[in-house]
Scaffold this active site. Structure first.
Site, PDB file in Angstrom:
ATOM      1  N   ASP A 229       0.820  -1.212   0.000  1.00 40.64           N
ATOM      2  CA  ASP A 229       0.000   0.000   0.000  1.00 40.64           C
ATOM      3  C   ASP A 229       0.858   1.269   0.000  1.00 40.64           C
ATOM      4  O   ASP A 229       0.487   2.267  -0.615  1.00 40.64           O
ATOM      5  CB  ASP A 229      -0.907   0.000   1.247  1.00 40.64           C
ATOM      6  CG  ASP A 229      -1.948   1.116   1.218  1.00 40.64           C
ATOM      7  OD1 ASP A 229      -2.599   1.278   0.171  1.00 40.64           O
ATOM      8  OD2 ASP A 229      -2.102   1.823   2.231  1.00 40.64           O
ATOM      9  N   HIS A 234       4.681   4.879  -2.878  1.00 42.01           N
ATOM     10  CA  HIS A 234       5.045   6.201  -2.344  1.00 42.01           C
ATOM     11  C   HIS A 234       6.465   6.247  -1.770  1.00 42.01           C
ATOM     12  O   HIS A 234       7.231   7.156  -2.053  1.00 42.01           O
ATOM     13  CB  HIS A 234       4.060   6.634  -1.255  1.00 42.01           C
ATOM     14  CG  HIS A 234       2.619   6.560  -1.670  1.00 42.01           C
ATOM     15  ND1 HIS A 234       2.193   6.881  -2.938  1.00 42.01           N
ATOM     16  CD2 HIS A 234       1.499   6.201  -0.992  1.00 42.01           C
ATOM     17  CE1 HIS A 234       0.875   6.726  -3.015  1.00 42.01           C
ATOM     18  NE2 HIS A 234       0.439   6.304  -1.845  1.00 42.01           N
ATOM     19  N   LYS A 335       0.374   2.666   9.962  1.00 41.74           N
ATOM     20  CA  LYS A 335      -0.936   3.230  10.309  1.00 41.74           C
ATOM     21  C   LYS A 335      -1.010   3.322  11.834  1.00 41.74           C
ATOM     22  O   LYS A 335      -0.332   2.581  12.547  1.00 41.74           O
ATOM     23  CB  LYS A 335      -2.055   2.291   9.838  1.00 41.74           C
ATOM     24  CG  LYS A 335      -1.972   1.896   8.380  1.00 41.74           C
ATOM     25  CD  LYS A 335      -2.658   2.893   7.485  1.00 41.74           C
ATOM     26  CE  LYS A 335      -2.699   2.437   6.054  1.00 41.74           C
ATOM     27  NZ  LYS A 335      -2.297   3.463   5.095  1.00 41.74           N
TER      28      LYS A 335
END
Ligand code: BG6
Length: 485
Positions: A229, A234, A335
């Site tokens: 993810d 990124h 997260k």
């Protein structure tokens, strides 16, 4: 300003379109950056007409989270650009409704804000309905595949109908002003670029910490995890911007070629080194920004009690080339961390000999490039303490370059605004090439396979912390520590 362009957004009723794409287009319109002739077709399978779509978009844009400064006159102009077209993406013949909307001799930009599993079939249906010509462009959202093989399938399926020149793969981090600023910082400043290598730099840290959890996306996230993810796209893109060689110009091909070289120079993390080069974590219940939050396994939508998915990754990465030999890059992302922060920290080497014992050990210069929030650059330096009482004692000081204050703009544009402008101009410099995607998947696949083969599970960390203690050890074992502002 490019005219002669029409935009078609597939998935126009979805979360991305509502949170990012429509607000970004409205901002561009307000700023006078969209040519008057640009039309926008919103395509989705929901039964709705244009009036209904416009009414709903108005509500959305007026919503206080999107635009605090709603401009009624601009809205009137913007709404005239919009048409809603209902299409069931699985039904080839429904694409004829789009054909009716298309005006000849205009360049079409198809934005696919849909699940990637539909990229191939939408491309085919567009082609079969005669909606594609040699000028048509297609914009693809991440994730492009799940691994090298599936990304090849997605790229291959789209590539049958659109040439690589016309495919724009989004990594929204490249649309962030501060990420582009890395290019200016590195290549416009002789002082910086002459010291950007293993003779001066001790190590680099890249952090992308988020306070949010999985935001109700269990069914997506549990199959994906933080490596796919955030790292595959990124973080590796950030690493490229920090570590690639200077391109010979700012043309898309030149920049992308340097990024590919860098990705291919990443040392694999495999059986031999995984133990001290990678940490996987998963959050348990805790407190974030003063409120209690549940652990990953208790998140809404969780189905299995044996999920071993990672919500945190810390890595020690080596770039095997002349510039970076011996300089580790420590990457971490998670997260439900203590703070939302994305930053790059360049830690310079210590002086060969110390004249100032009071700042010894903590005197390494650090260049902190803060991408979000509080965008800016700080240089940590040592300077003389102002004092008549002491002969020559030193202290740490910080030089600040606040990106926002110096811009003269009242707001920093959202990444999607910049990305829309570039695709409208037909410039691919902020989009990811197929070679980059494949090189980054190849590297991630090896790590994922190693985790699987060696049955390396996740370490627990409390929500609201900086990650598992093993991630501290990953860097502390090298006598270094994670940067804390
Ligand atoms: C997305 C990820 O690509 O980036 C999300 O799918 C993540 O899980 C988001 O939260 C982070 O983006 P930003 O711009 O808030 O750092």
């Amino acid at each position: 300003m490019s005219s002669n362009i029409d935009l078609v957004i597939f998935g126009a009723r979805g979360d991305l379109a509502r949170r990012k794409l429509l607000p970004a287009l409205f901002q561009l319109h307000k700023a006078g950056l969209l040519a008057d002739s640009v039309r926008i077709a919103a395509v989705a399978r929901e039964a709705l007409d244009t009036a209904g779509f416009i009414a709903d978009t108005l509500k959305l844009l007026k919503g206080e989270n999107v635009d605090n400064d709603f401009d009624e006159k601009a809205w009137q102009g913007f709404s005239r650009r919009l048409t809603y077209i209902k299409i069931d993406f699985a039904q080839k013949k429904e694409f004829l409704a789009l054909k009716d909307w298309i005006v000849e001799k205009r360049t079409l930009i198809y934005y696919l804000a849909t699940p990637p599993s539909l990229f191939g079939s939408i491309s085919r249906h567009l082609h079969d309905a005669n909606c594609v010509d040699a000028t048509s462009r297609i914009v693809l959202e991440k994730p492009i595949g799940h691994d090298l093989k599936s990304s090849g399938q997605v790229n291959g399926a789209v590539g049958e109908y659109f040439s690589e020149r016309n495919i724009y793969r989004i990594d929204h981090y490249l649309g962030k002003e501060t990420v582009q600023n890395l290019l200016a910082l590195r290549f416009a400043n002789r002082m910086i670029n002459s010291q950007w290598d293993n003779s001066c730099i001790d190590h680099v840290q890249i952090t992308a910490a988020e306070t949010v959890g999985i935001e109700g996306r269990w069914s997506y996230y549990d199959k994906v995890g933080q490596l796919r993810d955030m790292v595959q796209n990124h973080l590796l893109q950030l690493l490229c911007m920090v570590a690639m060689e200077p391109p010979s110009s700012l043309q898309a091909d030149e920049i992308r070629a340097e990024k590919v070289k860098l990705l291919r120079a990443l040392r694999p993390i495999c059986d031999d080194n995984v133990a001290d080069h990678a940490v996987r974590g998963q959050y348990s219940a805790g407190w974030v920004e003063g409120s209690p939050v549940v652990g990953y396994m208790e998140e809404e939508g969780s189905e299995s009690d044996s999920s071993d998915n990672e919500t945190y990754v810390a890595l020690k990465v080596h770039v095997d080339n002349w510039r970076w030999a011996g300089v580790p890059f420590y990457l971490r992302t998670g997260k439900r961390m203590r703070e939302k922060v994305t930053q790059v920290v360049i830690v310079y080497k210590d002086n060969p000999h110390s004249l100032f014992p009071e700042t010894e050990g903590e005197a390494n210069n650090k260049l902190v490039i803060r991408l979000q929030p509080n965008e800016g650059i700080q240089l940590e330096m040592v300077s003389k303490k102002q004092s008549l009482k002491e002969r020559l004692s030193t202290e740490k000081r910080t030089l600040n370059l606040d990106f926002f204050d110096s811009s003269g703009e009242s707001r920093i544009a959202d990444a999607y605004e910049r990305l829309f402008l570039e695709v409208i101009k037909g410039d691919q410099w902020l989009f990811v090439s197929r070679d980059e995607i494949e090189a980054s998947w190849r590297w991630c696949d090896e790590l994922l396979a190693t985790w699987k083969d060696k049955k390396i599970g996740t370490k627990s960390y409390s929500a609201g912390s900086w990650g598992p203690s093993k991630a501290e050890m990953l860097i502390e074992n090298d006598d270094r520590s994670w940067y804390q502002a």
